[in-house]
Structures are given as C-alpha cells and as structure tokens.
Motif scaffolding. Sequence first.
Motif, PDB file in Angstrom:
ATOM      1  N   CYS A 142       0.886  -1.328  -0.136  1.00  0.00           N
ATOM      2  CA  CYS A 142      -0.053  -0.127  -0.079  1.00  0.00           C
ATOM      3  C   CYS A 142       0.911   1.238   0.071  1.00  0.00           C
ATOM      4  CB  CYS A 142      -1.069   0.120   1.151  1.00  0.00           C
ATOM      5  SG  CYS A 142      -2.231  -1.303   1.076  1.00  0.00           S
ATOM      6  N   ALA A 185      -0.826   5.520  -7.129  1.00  0.00           N
ATOM      7  CA  ALA A 185      -1.752   4.782  -7.495  1.00  0.00           C
ATOM      8  C   ALA A 185      -3.218   5.107  -6.915  1.00  0.00           C
ATOM      9  CB  ALA A 185      -1.174   3.315  -7.432  1.00  0.00           C
ATOM     10  N   ASP A 186      -3.172   5.667  -5.673  1.00  0.00           N
ATOM     11  CA  ASP A 186      -4.439   5.831  -5.080  1.00  0.00           C
ATOM     12  C   ASP A 186      -5.267   6.965  -5.381  1.00  0.00           C
ATOM     13  OD1 ASP A 186      -2.254   7.008  -3.841  1.00  0.00           O
ATOM     14  OD2 ASP A 186      -3.436   7.743  -2.076  1.00  0.00           O
ATOM     15  N   ALA A 198       2.435   1.776  -3.387  1.00  0.00           N
ATOM     16  CA  ALA A 198       1.396   2.126  -4.389  1.00  0.00           C
ATOM     17  C   ALA A 198       1.089   3.710  -4.103  1.00  0.00           C
ATOM     18  CB  ALA A 198       0.157   1.328  -4.313  1.00  0.00           C
TER      19      ALA A 198
END
Length: 57
Positions: free
Chosen positions: A47, A55-56, A50
């Motif tokens: 997480c 990517a979030d 990312a």
Amino acid sequence: MRRLVFWGVVFAACLAWVMTHEACRYPLANGVCSLVAFLGVPLRLLCLVASEAGADE
C-alpha cells in the motif's frame, strides 16, 4: 519513505523473532508473529509503495 523503511524494519524484526526466539515454539506466539510478519507488513508495504507511486488517485 520513512514509513516504508519503518515497515521494512518491522518485517525483518518479525522474521528474526520467528526464526530465533524460543517463545515462538508455542503455537499462539508463533501464529501471531507469523501473521504480522507474513500478512500485515507486506500488505502495508504494498500500500505504501502504491501510494508513493500515485496509484491511489
């Protein structure tokens, strides 16, 4: 980046604990440490990587 390094150190500590600590010969202690080392920390690391890559969004 600090969190990524922190969780990497936690992962290494959990691995060392599982491999060397005498208390981990008991199923409950070994299960808890393995749960953190092999499920919790890698998931957090993924997480964090990312989110560092954006990517979030």
